[in-house]
Design a protein around this motif. Structure first.
Motif, mmCIF file in Angstrom:
data_model
loop_
_atom_site.group_PDB
_atom_site.id
_atom_site.type_symbol
_atom_site.label_atom_id
_atom_site.label_comp_id
_atom_site.label_asym_id
_atom_site.label_seq_id
_atom_site.Cartn_x
_atom_site.Cartn_y
_atom_site.Cartn_z
ATOM 1 N N GLY A 1 0.790 -1.219 0.000
ATOM 2 C CA GLY A 1 0.000 0.000 0.000
ATOM 3 C C GLY A 1 0.822 1.269 0.000
ATOM 4 N N GLY A 2 2.006 1.229 -0.643
ATOM 5 C CA GLY A 2 2.855 2.403 -0.701
ATOM 6 C C GLY A 2 3.760 2.583 0.491
ATOM 7 N N TYR A 3 3.738 1.623 1.431
ATOM 8 C CA TYR A 3 4.576 1.688 2.624
ATOM 9 C C TYR A 3 5.584 0.546 2.615
ATOM 10 C CZ TYR A 3 1.541 5.216 4.725
ATOM 11 O OH TYR A 3 0.848 6.372 4.977
ATOM 12 N N LEU A 4 6.821 0.872 2.969
ATOM 13 C CA LEU A 4 7.881 -0.117 3.062
ATOM 14 C C LEU A 4 7.986 -0.579 4.506
ATOM 15 C CD1 LEU A 4 10.127 -1.298 1.160
ATOM 16 C CD2 LEU A 4 11.646 0.422 2.159
ATOM 17 N N MET A 5 8.082 -1.908 4.708
ATOM 18 C CA MET A 5 8.187 -2.448 6.059
ATOM 19 C C MET A 5 8.978 -3.745 6.043
ATOM 20 S SD MET A 5 4.200 -3.594 6.400
ATOM 21 C CE MET A 5 3.675 -1.975 5.804
ATOM 22 N N ARG A 6 9.401 -4.179 7.198
ATOM 23 C CA ARG A 6 10.141 -5.427 7.302
ATOM 24 C C ARG A 6 9.219 -6.606 7.026
ATOM 25 N NH1 ARG A 6 12.151 -5.246 13.179
ATOM 26 N NH2 ARG A 6 12.135 -7.492 12.786
ATOM 27 N N GLY A 7 9.722 -7.570 6.246
ATOM 28 C CA GLY A 7 8.921 -8.737 5.938
ATOM 29 C C GLY A 7 8.645 -9.612 7.132
ATOM 30 N N ASP A 8 9.506 -9.558 8.161
ATOM 31 C CA ASP A 8 9.313 -10.415 9.325
ATOM 32 C C ASP A 8 8.631 -9.699 10.479
ATOM 33 O OD1 ASP A 8 11.310 -8.696 10.091
ATOM 34 O OD2 ASP A 8 12.724 -10.243 10.742
ATOM 35 N N ASP A 9 8.093 -8.519 10.230
ATOM 36 C CA ASP A 9 7.390 -7.788 11.280
ATOM 37 C C ASP A 9 6.098 -8.524 11.596
ATOM 38 O OD1 ASP A 9 5.904 -5.997 12.838
ATOM 39 O OD2 ASP A 9 6.849 -4.269 11.898
ATOM 40 N N PRO A 10 5.954 -9.093 12.808
ATOM 41 C CA PRO A 10 4.768 -9.890 13.126
ATOM 42 C C PRO A 10 3.482 -9.104 13.109
ATOM 43 C CG PRO A 10 6.053 -9.444 15.106
ATOM 44 C CD PRO A 10 6.885 -8.988 13.937
ATOM 45 N N ARG A 11 3.587 -7.771 13.180
ATOM 46 C CA ARG A 11 2.358 -6.968 13.149
ATOM 47 C C ARG A 11 1.723 -6.939 11.766
ATOM 48 N NH1 ARG A 11 4.527 -1.435 15.261
ATOM 49 N NH2 ARG A 11 6.198 -2.101 13.869
ATOM 50 N N HIS A 12 2.508 -7.238 10.764
ATOM 51 C CA HIS A 12 1.993 -7.181 9.397
ATOM 52 C C HIS A 12 1.794 -8.562 8.798
ATOM 53 C CE1 HIS A 12 2.698 -2.933 9.696
ATOM 54 N NE2 HIS A 12 3.966 -3.139 9.941
ATOM 55 N N GLY A 13 2.538 -9.544 9.265
ATOM 56 C CA GLY A 13 2.339 -10.918 8.823
ATOM 57 C C GLY A 13 2.526 -11.116 7.335
ATOM 58 N N THR A 14 3.524 -10.473 6.725
ATOM 59 C CA THR A 14 3.671 -10.569 5.282
ATOM 60 C C THR A 14 4.836 -11.448 4.845
ATOM 61 O OG1 THR A 14 5.025 -8.575 5.293
ATOM 62 C CG2 THR A 14 2.670 -8.287 4.934
ATOM 63 N N ALA A 15 5.651 -11.897 5.810
ATOM 64 C CA ALA A 15 6.803 -12.715 5.432
ATOM 65 C C ALA A 15 6.340 -14.071 4.917
ATOM 66 C CB ALA A 15 7.732 -12.885 6.625
ATOM 67 N N TYR A 16 7.040 -14.568 3.914
ATOM 68 C CA TYR A 16 6.692 -15.857 3.328
ATOM 69 C C TYR A 16 7.763 -16.868 3.686
ATOM 70 C CZ TYR A 16 5.404 -19.398 -0.116
ATOM 71 O OH TYR A 16 5.041 -20.560 -0.726
ATOM 72 N N ASP A 17 7.370 -17.932 4.376
ATOM 73 C CA ASP A 17 8.281 -19.009 4.742
ATOM 74 C C ASP A 17 7.773 -20.278 4.083
ATOM 75 O OD1 ASP A 17 9.591 -21.174 6.016
ATOM 76 O OD2 ASP A 17 10.004 -19.938 7.768
ATOM 77 N N LEU A 18 8.485 -20.760 3.067
ATOM 78 C CA LEU A 18 8.006 -21.903 2.297
ATOM 79 C C LEU A 18 7.846 -23.146 3.156
ATOM 80 C CD1 LEU A 18 8.745 -22.728 -1.314
ATOM 81 C CD2 LEU A 18 9.085 -24.556 0.331
ATOM 82 N N ALA A 19 8.739 -23.337 4.121
ATOM 83 C CA ALA A 19 8.637 -24.516 4.989
ATOM 84 C C ALA A 19 7.354 -24.479 5.809
ATOM 85 C CB ALA A 19 9.858 -24.590 5.901
#
Length: 239
Positions: free
Chosen positions: A53-71
């Motif tokens: 949404g136009g904002y840069l954030m850490r992928g592992d920030d648990p507040r956003h839940g956007t990190a992808y872990d294939l395992a």
């Protein structure tokens, strides 16, 4: 990734070390480059930073839940993915050339390709290629380039052109987000080009997606629902 790009990403990671977010314009100003350059940096990265949404954030920030872990994704909704892929297998025909997308949703499809059909599989996903390589009678094309461990997939500047050179009968696609208005999206920008090339090339485009993805929007949009010929899912996709 070149040194300047890596240095910019490191600077942004440091700026976001304690969480929070940056507007894309703020990130560009911090690195003294254009917003498009930041987008390119993110596309060549491995998911440490994401743009939502136009904002840069850490992928592992648990507040956003956007990190992808294939395992982790491999074990989520595994039974639903298996059932959906069984339905996808029913569409295969002798001599088909297939595009199989990356991720975990289509792994049951790759692992269960019928041995009595002569098939060609095109993929940029290492886990899919490993499964397909064990199937007798299947000809495999693994598209290489820079390796992205988070999704076990590859990217290269000429991958889209290579995909368009195949006569694809069916493209089996996955998505991390399916939204009735904002379309189909995934976590990683390097996946956009191969997905779009497969959609542009294949005779039939098939989206295989479990119900947990519906209503979600992920950082990288790659298509609209109107670009898909068939959706194999547990529940009807909202109009």
């Amino acid at each position: 990734m070149n040194e300047r790009s890596a240095a910019r990403l490191t600077r942004l990671q440091e700026a976001l070390a304690e969480g929070g977010s940056l507007r894309l314009s703020e990130a560009a100003a911090l690195c003294e480059v254009s917003a498009m350059t930041i987008r390119r940096d993110l596309a060549g990265a491995d998911g440490e930073l994401v743009l939502i949404g136009g904002y840069l954030m850490r992928g592992d920030d648990p507040r956003h839940g956007t990190a992808y872990d294939l395992a982790v994704q491999r074990d989520r909704h595994a039974e639903a993915k298996r059932r959906l892929c069984e339905r996808a297998l029913e569409t295969l025909e002798e001599g088909d050339t297939l595009f199989i997308d990356c991720g975990t949703t289509l792994m049951p499809l790759a692992m269960s390709l019928p041995e009595d059909l002569s098939l060609t599989v095109v993929t940029y996903a290492l886990n899919v290629a490993e499964a397909v390589s064990a199937r007798p009678g299947v000809r495999l094309w693994l598209l290489g380039g820079a390796y992205h461990g988070s999704s076990r997939s590859f990217s290269s500047d000429d991958m889209a052109e290579t995909i368009r050179s195949f006569g694809l009968n069916k493209a089996f696609l996955s998505a991390a987000g399916v939204h009735p208005r904002q379309g189909l999206s995934c976590f990683h920008f390097h996946e956009v080009a191969p997905k779009q090339a497969a959609i542009a090339t294949a005779q039939r485009r098939v989206l295989v997606v479990d119900a947990s993805k519906q209503g979600l929007v992920r950082p990288a949009r790659f298509a609209g629902l109107e670009d898909i010929d068939e959706v194999i899912t547990e529940e009807p996709v909202a109009e």
